[in-house]
Design a protein around this motif. Structure first.
Motif, PDB file in Angstrom:
ATOM      1  N   THR A 103     -11.512  17.925 -17.089  1.00 21.59           N
ATOM      2  CA  THR A 103      -9.876  18.697 -16.650  1.00 21.59           C
ATOM      3  C   THR A 103      -9.892  18.635 -15.500  1.00 21.59           C
ATOM      4  N   LEU A 104     -11.354  19.483 -14.740  1.00 18.64           N
ATOM      5  CA  LEU A 104     -11.281  19.959 -13.484  1.00 18.64           C
ATOM      6  C   LEU A 104     -10.932  19.455 -12.246  1.00 18.64           C
ATOM      7  N   ASN A 105      -9.565  19.328 -11.341  1.00 19.99           N
ATOM      8  CA  ASN A 105      -8.978  18.805 -10.292  1.00 19.99           C
ATOM      9  C   ASN A 105      -8.327  20.158  -9.212  1.00 19.99           C
ATOM     10  N   VAL A 106      -8.427  19.747  -8.210  1.00 26.09           N
ATOM     11  CA  VAL A 106      -7.638  20.758  -7.464  1.00 26.09           C
ATOM     12  C   VAL A 106      -6.625  21.494  -7.868  1.00 26.09           C
ATOM     13  N   ASP A 107      -5.570  20.842  -8.376  1.00 25.40           N
ATOM     14  CA  ASP A 107      -4.062  21.196  -9.256  1.00 25.40           C
ATOM     15  C   ASP A 107      -4.415  21.284  -9.681  1.00 25.40           C
ATOM     16  N   ASN A 108      -4.963  21.209 -10.550  1.00 16.28           N
ATOM     17  CA  ASN A 108      -5.580  22.128 -12.216  1.00 16.28           C
ATOM     18  C   ASN A 108      -5.967  23.469 -11.568  1.00 16.28           C
ATOM     19  N   ILE A 109      -7.064  23.971 -10.824  1.00 21.99           N
ATOM     20  CA  ILE A 109      -7.814  24.540  -9.828  1.00 21.99           C
ATOM     21  C   ILE A 109      -6.922  25.704  -9.184  1.00 21.99           C
ATOM     22  N   VAL A 110      -5.825  25.584  -8.511  1.00 22.11           N
ATOM     23  CA  VAL A 110      -5.218  25.444  -7.947  1.00 22.11           C
ATOM     24  C   VAL A 110      -3.930  26.768  -8.818  1.00 22.11           C
ATOM     25  N   SER A 111      -3.803  25.866  -9.903  1.00 22.69           N
ATOM     26  CA  SER A 111      -2.713  26.414 -10.740  1.00 22.69           C
ATOM     27  C   SER A 111      -3.137  27.781 -11.247  1.00 22.69           C
ATOM     28  N   ILE A 112      -4.554  27.715 -11.766  1.00 25.88           N
ATOM     29  CA  ILE A 112      -5.251  28.444 -12.782  1.00 25.88           C
ATOM     30  C   ILE A 112      -5.650  29.618 -11.238  1.00 25.88           C
ATOM     31  N   VAL A 113      -5.984  29.700 -10.201  1.00 28.44           N
ATOM     32  CA  VAL A 113      -6.536  30.781  -9.525  1.00 28.44           C
ATOM     33  C   VAL A 113      -4.886  31.896  -9.239  1.00 28.44           C
ATOM     34  N   LYS A 114      -3.622  30.866  -8.978  1.00 28.47           N
ATOM     35  CA  LYS A 114      -2.462  31.292  -9.045  1.00 28.47           C
ATOM     36  C   LYS A 114      -2.088  32.120  -9.537  1.00 28.47           C
ATOM     37  N   ARG A 115      -1.896  31.233 -11.063  1.00 29.67           N
ATOM     38  CA  ARG A 115      -1.914  32.534 -12.460  1.00 29.67           C
ATOM     39  C   ARG A 115      -2.725  33.444 -12.411  1.00 29.67           C
ATOM     40  N   VAL A 116      -4.037  33.846 -11.855  1.00 31.84           N
ATOM     41  CA  VAL A 116      -5.295  35.384 -12.053  1.00 31.84           C
ATOM     42  C   VAL A 116      -4.299  35.551 -10.925  1.00 31.84           C
ATOM     43  N   LYS A 117      -3.889  35.278  -9.564  1.00 33.71           N
ATOM     44  CA  LYS A 117      -3.110  35.943  -8.377  1.00 33.71           C
ATOM     45  C   LYS A 117      -2.194  36.853  -9.158  1.00 33.71           C
ATOM     46  N   HIS A 118      -1.538  36.184  -9.729  1.00 34.40           N
ATOM     47  CA  HIS A 118       0.094  36.854  -9.680  1.00 34.40           C
ATOM     48  C   HIS A 118      -0.228  38.258 -10.796  1.00 34.40           C
ATOM     49  N   LEU A 119      -1.178  38.009 -11.480  1.00 35.17           N
ATOM     50  CA  LEU A 119      -1.921  39.038 -12.822  1.00 35.17           C
ATOM     51  C   LEU A 119      -2.881  40.111 -12.081  1.00 35.17           C
ATOM     52  N   LEU A 120      -3.252  39.778 -10.996  1.00 34.63           N
ATOM     53  CA  LEU A 120      -4.351  40.768 -10.361  1.00 34.63           C
ATOM     54  C   LEU A 120      -2.836  41.213  -9.219  1.00 34.63           C
ATOM     55  N   ASP A 121      -2.071  40.859  -8.439  1.00 30.58           N
ATOM     56  CA  ASP A 121      -1.036  41.777  -8.333  1.00 30.58           C
ATOM     57  C   ASP A 121      -0.377  42.508  -9.363  1.00 30.58           C
TER      58      ASP A 121
END
Length: 528
Positions: free
Chosen positions: A107-125
């Motif tokens: 299921t790996l694609n750019v939109d999928n990874i970007v969405s996941i990284v943004k969620r992780v960024k929110h958690l890190l913030d």
């Protein structure tokens, strides 16, 4: 900017994630990608990542083992798992390890990874904000505790109504065991406050770093408590149970040596220390601490930081009045300005040696220097270069004779430069030379003809020239300087009016009194 790494033995996946994902735009840097977990661990020893994206099925070390290893050393790191295995046990283990995301490579694609990284960024913030808030609250609590401790210490010294029970309760609150029953206060006095302010700029910062460093260094020393009293002085309390097997004073000297060396090495701050006397109740503790604050003035004459016991401190004080020497030293320093010579260091060292040999009261020395400097400021009009209130505050903060020496040398150097500038700005060097001659020879009878002859000028021409350049007659100038000097000699000494008149070249007392009254409006006897 957060730090991310990617670990996968599939080179195609690494290239996809490295090249197609806009890491910088999302607030991440991606310094490296790895084909195996062992390489990632080696580099992770130097800088732990904030985000790890890893495959599960890798040779040598699989993704879950890698996460366990990394998590033990970096508990705040966030994890995303990539896998070709849609198996429940992997997902279950990932959840137990606290993995934020678990996705299949199909299921790996750019939109999928970007969405996941943004969620992780929110958690890190969110994690970062929480850590900052916890740190702020922790610092605030420590700061508040420090303020309370200082306030309590000042209350101990000033409040006559306190009782032993409240003392013991407060000491227990701050970490001392009141049941031990015996207390020894230790006073810490900074050796050079000017260097501390030069390095740290603010008094609150000095107090904060010293008290925090002391708390860390005393972490393994039970029943020892460190207080700030001011940015210059700190107190240490030691609680102990009296017995014949241990000497509490030996322990305090050892602890003081340890702190003294650490403060010097890490904070670049040096302290002198007085170990006080034993107390078993509030009144005695208050008295001993008050005595230590008075004794600490002896450190004013210490060339190097020392550790002494109060009972061994020899308090030396002279009975001589320092201000009896004021006229002499005022003339010496003024002569440096008049002659514009460079014997400043020698003159200051001679003065400092005189102060040291007599060990005058610290407050008297500061008053003497303040008056000396103020008189020179008035003569040279230093109002811009040296603000009078700031000078008074600076002198008041000095706690060592060597600080006084260094500051006075700098002041005199600046004053000589100022005097030279005044001379250069004058239109006629003859006027400056005449004024210097008068200032140097105030003890003699000075005539216009004498000075004109010295300058190789006609007396009438010199008289007109002086009036034109200064707006004042030459004899008026001579009289004014002599009268100002006369007032200084009368006020600052026990000399008689007749003696002062003779010192300034007047052999007729009545004439001297007449000139004085014309200049000041009152008889010189009013100042005796």
């Amino acid at each position: 900017m957060y730090r991310a790494i990617v670990v996968d033995d599939d080179v195609a996946v690494l290239e996809f994630l490295e090249r197609l994902i806009p890491w910088n735009e999302m607030g991440f840097e991606l310094p490296s990608v790895y084909t195996n977990a062992l390489d990632a661990i080696k580099e992770g020893d130097e800088a732990y990542p904030d985000l790890v994206i890893t495959d599960i099925g890798m040779p040598e070390m699989n993704g879950l083992t890698f996460i366990r290893k990394l998590k033990a050393d970096s508990p705040d790191t966030r994890y995303v798992i990539l896998s070709c295995h849609d198996e429940f046990q992997y997902a279950q283990q990932a959840v137990q390890l606290g993995v934020q995301e678990y996705i299949l490579k199909e299921t790996l694609n750019v939109d999928n990874i970007v969405s996941i990284v943004k969620r992780v960024k929110h958690l890190l913030d969110h994690d970062h904000d929480q850590r900052q808030e916890v740190k702020r609250l922790h610092d605030q609590a420590k700061d508040t505790r420090s303020v309370r401790k200082e306030k309590w210490l000042r209350s101990l010294l000033s409040d006559p109504l306190g009782d032993d029970q409240s003392l013991l309760k407060q000491l227990q609150e701050y970490g001392l065991n009141p049941k031990l029953g015996h207390f020894i206060p230790v006073l810490w006095r900074m050796h050079s406050f000017q260097s501390a302010m030069f390095r740290y700029k603010k008094e609150d910062i000095v107090k904060f770093i010293v008290e925090n460093a002391a708390e860390e260094l005393l972490n393994d020393e039970p029943d020892v408590l460190f207080f700030s009293y001011s940015a210059q002085e700190f107190c240490l309390f030691y609680a102990f149970k009296k017995d014949l097997t241990t000497n509490p004073y030996d322990k305090l000297v050892r602890v003081s040596q340890m702190l003294q060396k650490a403060f010097s090495k890490y904070l670049k701050l040096e302290f002198s220390v007085i170990v006080g006397e034993m107390a078993t109740h509030r009144a005695a503790l208050k008295q001993h601490l008050s005595d230590l604050l008075i004794m600490a003035d002896q450190f004013f004459y210490s060339d190097v930081p020392v550790i002494v016991k109060a009972r061994e401190l020899n308090i030396e004080r002279t009975e001589e009045d320092l201000f009896l020497h004021y006229s002499d030293y005022a003339e010496r320093f003024n002569r440096l300005l008049i002659d514009e010579n460079r014997g400043i260091v020698e003159a200051v060292d001679s003065f400092i040696q005189f102060i040291k040999s007599n060990r005058f009261q610290t407050s008297t020395v500061k008053q003497f220097i303040w008056k000396l400097v103020l008189d020179m400021q008035l003569k040279l009009k230093f109002s811009i270069e040296y603000d009078k209130e700031k000078v008074q505050q600076t002198i008041g903060q000095m706690i060592n004779i060597n600080e006084i020496r260094a500051w006075l040398i700098q002041f005199m150097n600046d004053a000589v430069v100022k005097a030279e500038k005044i001379s250069k700005n004058s239109k006629k060097t003859e006027i400056i030379d005449a004024q210097k001659y008068v200032q140097i020879h105030l003890d003699r009878k000075i005539t216009l003809e004498e000075v004109a002859d010295l300058l190789h000028l006609n007396p009438s021409y010199f008289s007109r020239l002086y009036k034109k350049e200064t707006g004042e007659n030459f004899i008026e100038f001579v009289t004014r300087l002599k009268m100002e000097k006369a007032k200084e000699l009368i006020v600052d000494s026990d000399r008689t009016v007749e003696k002062v008149a003779l010192m300034l070249g007047y052999d007729n007392k009545s004439y001297f009194v007449k000139l004085f009254k014309q200049h000041f409006g009152v008889s010189p006897s009013r100042f005796v």
